[in-house]
Design a protein around this motif. Structure first.
Motif, PDB file in Angstrom:
ATOM      1  N   SER A 136       0.738  -1.090   0.001  1.00 33.01           N
ATOM      2  CA  SER A 136      -0.044   0.204  -0.185  1.00 33.01           C
ATOM      3  C   SER A 136       0.898   1.457   0.122  1.00 33.01           C
ATOM      4  N   LEU A 168      -9.085  -2.325   1.129  1.00 33.03           N
ATOM      5  CA  LEU A 168      -8.358  -0.970   1.300  1.00 33.03           C
ATOM      6  C   LEU A 168      -7.449  -0.571   0.041  1.00 33.03           C
ATOM      7  N   GLU A 209     -13.735   7.843  -1.051  1.00 37.48           N
ATOM      8  CA  GLU A 209     -12.454   8.315  -1.694  1.00 37.48           C
ATOM      9  C   GLU A 209     -12.572   8.536  -3.046  1.00 37.48           C
TER      10      GLU A 209
ATOM     11  N   MET B   1      -8.167  10.758   3.195  1.00 37.77           N
ATOM     12  CA  MET B   1      -6.787  10.134   3.314  1.00 37.77           C
ATOM     13  C   MET B   1      -5.976  11.198   4.178  1.00 37.77           C
ATOM     14  N   LYS B  18       5.963   8.637   9.180  1.00 43.81           N
ATOM     15  CA  LYS B  18       5.229   7.883   8.342  1.00 43.81           C
ATOM     16  C   LYS B  18       4.740   8.606   7.083  1.00 43.81           C
ATOM     17  N   TYR B  20       2.647   8.961   3.764  1.00 43.85           N
ATOM     18  CA  TYR B  20       1.975   8.194   2.699  1.00 43.85           C
ATOM     19  C   TYR B  20       2.095   8.563   1.044  1.00 43.85           C
ATOM     20  N   HIS B 117       5.831   1.117  14.294  1.00 39.55           N
ATOM     21  CA  HIS B 117       5.276   1.184  13.050  1.00 39.55           C
ATOM     22  C   HIS B 117       4.327  -0.053  12.834  1.00 39.55           C
ATOM     23  N   ASN B 118       4.561  -1.256  13.638  1.00 39.24           N
ATOM     24  CA  ASN B 118       3.632  -2.685  13.298  1.00 39.24           C
ATOM     25  C   ASN B 118       2.519  -2.165  14.054  1.00 39.24           C
ATOM     26  N   ALA B 121       0.666   0.177  11.743  1.00 41.31           N
ATOM     27  CA  ALA B 121       0.279  -0.374  10.404  1.00 41.31           C
ATOM     28  C   ALA B 121      -1.175  -1.269  10.642  1.00 41.31           C
ATOM     29  N   GLU B 122      -1.404  -1.635  11.981  1.00 40.65           N
ATOM     30  CA  GLU B 122      -2.779  -2.188  11.980  1.00 40.65           C
ATOM     31  C   GLU B 122      -3.838  -1.268  12.098  1.00 40.65           C
ATOM     32  N   MET B 125      -3.336   1.988   6.966  1.00 42.57           N
ATOM     33  CA  MET B 125      -2.707   1.346   5.923  1.00 42.57           C
ATOM     34  C   MET B 125      -2.700   2.267   4.563  1.00 42.57           C
ATOM     35  N   GLY B 126      -1.767   2.390   4.012  1.00 47.52           N
ATOM     36  CA  GLY B 126      -1.428   3.308   2.977  1.00 47.52           C
ATOM     37  C   GLY B 126      -2.346   4.793   3.030  1.00 47.52           C
ATOM     38  N   MET B 128      -4.970   5.247   4.720  1.00 50.26           N
ATOM     39  CA  MET B 128      -6.544   5.168   4.995  1.00 50.26           C
ATOM     40  C   MET B 128      -6.739   4.380   6.360  1.00 50.26           C
ATOM     41  N   VAL B 129      -7.756   4.624   7.222  1.00 51.39           N
ATOM     42  CA  VAL B 129      -8.085   4.296   8.243  1.00 51.39           C
ATOM     43  C   VAL B 129      -8.436   2.724   8.049  1.00 51.39           C
ATOM     44  N   LEU B 130      -7.642   1.740   8.876  1.00 49.97           N
ATOM     45  CA  LEU B 130      -7.869   0.415   8.606  1.00 49.97           C
ATOM     46  C   LEU B 130      -8.590  -0.197   9.693  1.00 49.97           C
ATOM     47  N   GLU B 131      -8.417   0.205  10.997  1.00 52.01           N
ATOM     48  CA  GLU B 131      -9.370  -0.383  12.254  1.00 52.01           C
ATOM     49  C   GLU B 131      -8.911   0.736  12.981  1.00 52.01           C
ATOM     50  N   THR B 132     -10.381   0.940  13.828  1.00 50.88           N
ATOM     51  CA  THR B 132     -10.423   1.826  14.931  1.00 50.88           C
ATOM     52  C   THR B 132     -10.762   1.109  16.208  1.00 50.88           C
TER      53      THR B 132
END
Lengths: 1241, 193
Positions: A136, A168, A209, B1, B18, B20, B117-118, B121-122, B125-126, B128-132
């Motif tokens: 990504s 995603l 998006e 984003m 970080k 993007y 960082h790890n 990353a969860e 991602m890139g 965009m919000v992956l998990e809250t």
């Protein structure tokens, strides 16, 4: 084996790990750089070892160093090595390093494709997860293309953890590889309803998006999102959806209406501020989109404003800030509801938080009125004095100027006050905006004539005190105002009290320290002042003083002659010589003042900044065409731009008259006048041309009235704007009192009749400006339409994602994915084998782009007459080509993006049909009956194959056409085609058909505006009426006569019984009841067209005229005299002219509030929307301004300049048309006619 | 984003960066410096949003930050993100760090930037919000750490031992550099969820 591993890790023990590195760096605070460079050397050594653990450790350290700003790209290959380790621990380190330092330029990236593919399909979900996360960050177009299919498979993975990551990352893939959007979209849409909330949220995220950039393509998903919004409890998802709706509502007002209720419920129910805030934001967006004609949403506005007030009053600065931000959005459409919170906003100006103050300033901009402008600006001036940081002070300064100058100085009632404010602002130290103040001074002084005397006095004072402004010049932008001051004093020197003193001030030695461009203006304007002084003294016959002035110049100017600045030097030496010459003349007692002031005679008109851009391109001029043969590549490199001298353009310097010879001058002037008169694009100052511009929507005209001297024109000393505040208040009081008196008088007169009413609070209209001023409108070219050209950034990656997705999903015009659109799947050989049969289409492909580009150009340019021929050729070509390529789906995907572009371009307006008639190659050059020797209908030109004899042509042509229609019906099933059709009657109608339609959509049924006039066994007459663009009271009736008999028809005479309102224009000398001779004869079976001009008075009502056609039928043996009666029906539509209108001009027009509205509903119309639009365009001479799905705005203009605006919406067989026009009865009739058109079909 | 996530301390020392979108290393450092200047001069009790003055693009973007004890957490986002939502996301991030490191302090971030960082990353991602959901994030992070441990296995043991010995021998171990109240206090924000 085990031993080896243990040995490896023992080796490792003594290497530095990340913690050691960090610790080391912390211990070497003094020589950090040196320490790190030794560490990097160590790392280089470690990377050379075979042990992957050592390498991973080294890469891990590099990642840390990268954060500190060290370039680690040299280790890219090692990073790839670590990425490909089979152990998760190392793999993760590798991917992290890659995500931090890989980018599109990293060349080793192409080595990773297979490794990533392997990881994506790993049985371990965390291998896959880590690969997705890394990808990504560094996905490239190549990776995206190669891996799109793998990622798409992962979207249906069994583990939600993988699914959500895969969903995603698709957004990044789309960005890099737009072709993947169409094939992947159905699955993406599926994921909106995934059982796992995380996956669902990811899908919402991606679609939001996508939709944010190209909302129109995602409108069809609105119902799905609506469902999600009412069902979801995840605030993240809700916020995203609500934000998305905010982007969609402007395109679909109906959606907005539906949204209001659930959103209001959410506002009332939610406890999460973030959700509340986004709801309020979207409600505002909805209200903005509904703002036209939906007055009953005041409750929602009230609710929003209320909630925002709560936010602004909150102690949490974040909420305060956001509240102000949202408030400014409401302000644009509902200023009244915000203005009542002025107290709150002014309070925010005192906030300690700069961000909040800036937001409050933004709001103030929209809240000023004539009444409170002075008060608000006074407050701001106080803040200017208090402000500490220069940024904030500069911001205040620009805001003050913005607020005052907005909409053409609409809110300024007293320009003396404004000039004083500007002068006060010059006292700011260290501001960067001297230029801004200067341009305001110039603008006001030039455009507000009444203020010049005052402005000149103030400017003279500024010049006198120039030393105050120029304290330390290097970083002081404020000296720019001296530029304005000098120019104003020079140009309007007749208003100067003491020109001598100002002249002296402008020639002080200190001036030489000013920037060059300002000095140049000083010198030039010193000369103007000199002329004024001379005239003054000569008028008073004070030759002594005049000579002293000359002497002053002769003494001081050499300073400027020595200037390093070329412009200053040139002007100074020129003027110095001139003055010396004048001095000589003066000594001989020659009167020179007249001649000297002639150098600077004449008034300068302000020209709109966009004027140059707006000059329409003359017909037939192709700016892109080469004048000479294009130079070869190598040549063009040699030709470097020549050095330009003084770049600073002195905008206001007039051309210098160096020619003294009066005769020569006069001759030239005459020649120029002649030339200008003949040049239609020269901006003439004649009242007529100005009127044309003022007719355009949105331009206010401010009447010129004499100065009302209720305020003393001169204020001694430096002006204090506060004085004006007081004066202004007094003045208003006085006026009010006077008004009351008058009212009382009236009351007394009426006595008892009128109700007792309170004069109430002062309303906006009550305030009359102190000076009635003529704010000169800036000049613009005659035909220019006010518009903003906001070209989108061509480099925006999201542009490529503007892909129509609707036809993918369902519906009648579903277009399934073509084979070539499928995502590339890994094969052993990616090159497909070519079969011999495919060679043909390979050949045809390269033609595509060429043709397309010319086509696009064509649509953008309105240079129609040229295009006509071109497009015909193209069509021919295309048609031929299409036949060849009939069964080749390969052509489809390439066409795809262009199609959506074409959809956009439907909004670009066509030229009016009548203009086209003139330009068309039809043999009817002028719309006059005598000359309209129209031969065969010009559509024949389209079909070179139809070279049959004339007699059979018409009938044959028709049959052929019908046959073609059938063919098309069949083809339609295979694929859609660019449609074109010819109707042998529709002279010039063809283009207006295209104008309203999406050309790529289904073919249109043939249409013709010609309707039957009369018919008998000998002759048939059909007619069409078009407005005349040139003359507001004329219409042209085109009549086609068709000989149905076997005999020869001759001596046709066309006559109409005139009414009071409409008259047939007859040649001079003819009586009012004489008929017009039709200028041709008709052999059997032939038809021909003649045009007749009618003059009309009122165009608001339709009307009928009775008439007769007399003719002689000549057969072989006999000839008879025949007569045919007819009724000419002048519909209101025929007074409309297809006129292009830009969407922003259109919006302005609707906002203006001058238009009366009316509406119409049509039931049971089951034709495609674009057919419907095409019909309206074609039959009723409208043009599409904007079309969004099933909603379109249209515009037309009557020959007498009435604006007619339509908003056409359709929903299952019901069409509703909301219309606005400044002439209600015209509008009513046009709507009736539209209704009739659709009742017929 | 989300365009960038930066963590730096009160002196502008980067603790995590970080981006993007790609920038050169020099530009990245410049952005960090500039952002630090913008953010650090703001009072404690002003709003957490900043516009303009940012190297990252300009127009559409916004800086949203929070200040915890010695650290600034700065997110640069465009207009598609909800401002308050991002503030809450920062909160979730810090709370997660707090859980994973057990009373997180600046030193944890200094020495274990890879772990941070790890965790990040969860969450993101890139861009965009992956998990809250904090529990979900922690579950995934723990599972991966467990895998790492099992991979190290016997082979990892000596390394760990050495690392422990090193830490014993060296006097400047984190505990000794006690910077007082360095632990990041995580206030409870009821505004979200």
């Amino acid at each position: 084996m085990a031993l080896k591993i243990v040995k490896g890790s023992i080796d490792r023990m003594f290497d530095k790990n990340l913690q050691d590195l960090v610790r080391g760096i912390r211990n070497h605070k003094e020589d950090e750089a040196k320490y790190i460079s030794t560490c990097i050397d160590e790392i280089k050594q470690e990377l050379k070892q075979d042990n992957i653990a050592v390498k991973a450790n080294a890469v891990c350290k590099l990642t840390y160093l990268q954060m500190l700003g060290y370039d680690v790209s040299w280790a890219a290959f090692n990073i790839v090595e670590v990425m490909s380790s089979s152990k998760f621990t190392y793999k993760r380190i590798g991917y992290l390093a890659a995500s931090q330092c890989f980018h599109e330029g990293t060349d080793v990236i192409m080595l990773t494709t297979n490794q990533i593919r392997k990881d994506l399909s790993s049985p371990n979900q965390y291998d896959t997860g880590v690969a997705l996360t890394g990808l990504s960050c560094f996905v490239t177009p190549d990776l995206a293309r190669d891996l799109a299919n793998d990622i798409m498979t992962l979207m249906s993975h069994t583990k939600p953890y993988i699914r959500k990551k895969a969903v995603l990352i698709m957004y990044k893939v789309f960005l890099k590889y737009p072709e993947s959007l169409r094939p992947a979209f159905p699955r993406l849409k599926e994921k909106l309803e995934d059982p796992d909330p995380g996956v669902q949220s990811a899908a919402v995220n991606v679609i939001c998006e996508l939709a944010r950039r190209n909302p129109k393509n995602y409108l069809s998903l609105a119902p799905l999102f609506f469902k999600l919004m009412t069902s979801s409890t995840n605030n993240w998802v809700l916020i995203k959806i609500i934000k998305l709706f905010g982007a969609l509502t402007p395109l679909e007002p109906r959606l907005g209406k539906k949204l209001i209720e659930p959103l209001t419920n959410l506002i009332h129910s939610t406890s999460a501020m973030s959700l509340l805030y986004e709801c309020v934001n979207t409600v505002i967006a909805v209200l903005i989109s509904l703002s036209s004609g939906m007055p009953n949403h005041s409750a929602s506005i009230q609710l929003c404003v209320q909630k925002l007030r709560i936010l602004i009053e909150d102690s949490d600065q974040n909420l305060k800030y956001l509240g102000l931000l949202a408030m400014s959005k409401i302000l644009k459409t509902h200023p009244k509801s915000v203005q009542s919170h002025k107290d709150l906003i002014l309070q925010c100006l005192d906030d300690k938080d700069e961000s909040i103050r800036l937001r409050a300033l933004d709001l103030l901009y929209g809240m000023v009125s004539k009444k409170n402008l002075m008060e608000i600006v006074k407050k701001l001036m106080l803040h200017v004095d208090k402000a500490e940081g220069t940024t904030y002070r500069d911001e205040l300064l620009t805001k003050i100027i913005d607020i005052c100058s907005q909409s053409n100085y609409q809110y300024i009632t007293n320009f003396e006050w404004y000039i004083s404010i500007l002068v006060e602002l010059t006292r700011l130290e260290g501001t960067r905006h001297g230029h801004l103040i200067a341009s305001q001074m110039l603008d006001v002084a030039i455009r507000v004539k009444a203020i010049r005397a005052f402005a000149v006095a103030q400017m003279a004072m500024l010049l006198d005190n120039a030393h105050l402004l120029t304290g330390n010049m290097q970083r002081n932008g404020i000296c720019e105002v001296l530029y304005a001051a000098a120019w104003i004093c020079g140009e309007f020197s007749e208003h100067l009290e003491d020109p001598n003193q100002t002249l002296e001030a402008m020639l002080r030695p200190k001036v030489a320290t000013l920037p060059g461009h300002i000095q140049a203006v000083y010198v030039q304007n010193a000369a103007k002042l000199f002329a004024t002084v001379l005239r003054k003294h000569e008028g008073a016959t004070d030759s002594q003083a005049a000579q002293e002035t000359s002497q002053l110049l002769v003494e001081r100017l050499p300073l400027f002659v020595q200037s390093a600045n070329l412009e200053v030097q040139e002007r100074a030496s020129c003027i110095l010589q001139l003055v010396k010459y004048i001095q000589k003349l003066q000594q001989k007692d020659v009167e020179v003042a007249e001649e000297v002031s002639a150098l600077f005679a004449g008034e300068l008109n302000p020209v709109a900044p966009k004027a140059q851009k707006k000059v329409p391109v003359p017909e037939g001029l192709d700016l892109d065409a080469w004048i000479n043969e294009p130079p070869s590549e190598s040549e063009s490199e040699d030709e470097k731009p020549k050095a330009v001298f003084a770049k600073e353009e002195t905008k206001h310097s007039r051309p210098r008259h160096t020619e003294v010879d009066e005769k020569e001058l006069a001759r030239r002037r005459e020649a120029r006048k002649q030339e200008q008169a003949n040049n239609p694009f020269y901006i003439k100052s004649s009242p007529s041309s100005q009127k044309v511009y003022q007719d355009a929507p949105g331009v206010e005209h401010i009447p010129v009235v004499q100065i009302d001297l209720s305020v003393p024109l001169k204020v001694p000393g430096m002006p204090m704007s506060d004085q004006y505040l007081k004066l202004e208040e007094e003045r208003r009081q006085k006026e009010k009192a006077e008004k009351k008196k008058k009212e009382k008088k009236k009351k007394r007169e009426k006595h008892g009749k009128g109700k007792k009413h309170d004069s109430g609070p002062e309303s906006e209209e009550d305030i009359t400006p102190a000076h009635h001023v003529d704010i000169v409108t800036e000049e613009m070219p005659e035909n220019a339409l006010p518009s903003d050209d906001d070209d989108k950034d061509p480099n925006d990656p999201h542009k490529a994602l503007d892909i129509d997705l609707d036809n993918l999903l369902s519906g009648t015009n579903c277009r399934p994915l073509a084979d070539t659109e499928k995502l590339p799947v890994r094969t052993h050989r990616s090159e497909p084998l070519k079969s011999p049969g495919e060679d043909g289409d390979v050949e045809s492909v390269p033609q595509e782009p060429k043709k397309r580009s010319s086509k696009e150009k064509k649509e953008k340019k309105k240079d129609k007459d040229k295009d006509r021929k071109k497009s015909k050729e193209e069509k021919k070509k295309k048609k031929k080509h299409k036949h060849d390529a009939e069964d080749e789906p390969a052509e489809l995907p390439a066409e795809e993006p262009v199609k959506s572009e074409e959809t956009n371009e439907v909004a670009t307006p066509p030229t009016s049909t009548s203009a086209e008639e003139v330009a068309a190659p039809a043999p009817a050059p002028a719309p006059a009956p005598e000359t309209s020797l129209a031969a065969a209908p010009d559509s024949e030109a389209d079909e070179p194959k139809d070279a049959e004899p004339e007699e059979v042509k018409c009938s044959k042509h028709k049959k052929k056409k019908q046959k073609k229609e059938k063919e098309k019906e069949e083809k339609k099933e295979k694929k859609k085609k660019r449609h074109h059709h010819h109707h042998h009657h529709s002279d010039g109608g063809e283009d207006s058909v295209q104008n309203g339609t999406m050309e790529e959509e289904e073919p249109l049924p043939p249409m013709s505006n010609y309707c039957l006039l009369a018919e008998n066994s000998y002759i048939k007459m059909v007619y069409d009426i078009q407005g005349n663009l040139q003359d507001g009271s004329q219409v042209v009736v085109s009549v086609i006569f068709e000989n149905k008999s076997d005999s020869f028809l001759k001596s046709m005479e066309f006559n109409v019984l005139d009414s009071l309102n409409s008259k047939l224009q007859r040649p001079e000398g003819a009586g009012p009841h004489d008929g017009l001779v039709v200028p041709f004869q008709l052999p059997p079976g032939v038809s021909n067209e003649a045009r007749f001009i009618f003059s009309v008075q009122s165009i608001v009502m339709p009307q009928k005229l009775k008439g007769t056609l007399t003719f002689i039928v000549k057969s072989e043996d006999s000839s008879t005299h025949e007569k045919l009666d007819f009724k000419l029906h002048f519909t209101c539509t025929s007074y409309l002219i297809t006129t292009p209108c830009y969407s922003d001009a259109y919006a302005k027009l609707l906002e203006s509030g001058d238009l009366k509205s009316s509406s119409l509903r049509l039931e049971g119309v089951n034709m495609p929307f674009h057919h419907l639009l095409a019909r309206i365009c074609f039959h009723h001479h409208f043009s599409v301004v904007e079309r969004i799905d099933s909603c379109a705005s249209m515009y037309s203009r009557s020959i007498q300049g009435h604006h007619v605006c339509l908003l056409v919406k359709t929903a299952d067989q019901t069409v509703s048309i909301d219309a606005k026009c400044d002439e209600p009865s015209l509008l009513g009739n046009v709507l009736d006619e539209i209704k009739q058109t659709f009742s017929q079909c | 984003m989300i365009k960038a996530i930066l963590i730096f301390n009160n002196h502008g020392k980067p603790r995590l960066s970080k981006f993007y979108e790609h920038y050169s290393e020099d530009t990245e450092q410049q952005i960090i410096r500039e952002t630090f200047h913008l953010v650090s001069k703001r009072d404690e009790n002003v709003c957490n949003f900043l516009e303009g003055g940012m190297l990252i693009d300009g127009s559409d973007n916004k800086l949203i930050y929070r200040h915890y004890a010695t650290l600034y957490f700065v997110f640069c986002v465009d207009s598609s993100e909800s401002e308050l939502g991002i503030l809450d996301l920062i909160q979730v991030f810090v709370e997660t760090l707090d859980k994973c490191f057990e009373n997180v302090c600046e030193l944890d971030l200094i020495f274990h930037v890879d772990k941070v960082h790890n965790i990040l990353a969860e969450m993101v991602m890139g861009g965009m919000v992956l998990e809250t959901n904090m529990n979900e994030i922690i579950t995934q992070v723990d599972a991966q750490n467990k895998m790492e441990k099992s991979e190290a296995g016997i082979a990892g043991a000596p390394a760990r031992a050495v690392s422990a010995v090193k830490n014993m021998n060296l006097p400047e171990m984190p505990k000794n550099i006690n910077i007082g109240d360095i632990s990041i206090k995580v206030p409870n924000l009821p505004s979200f969820k």
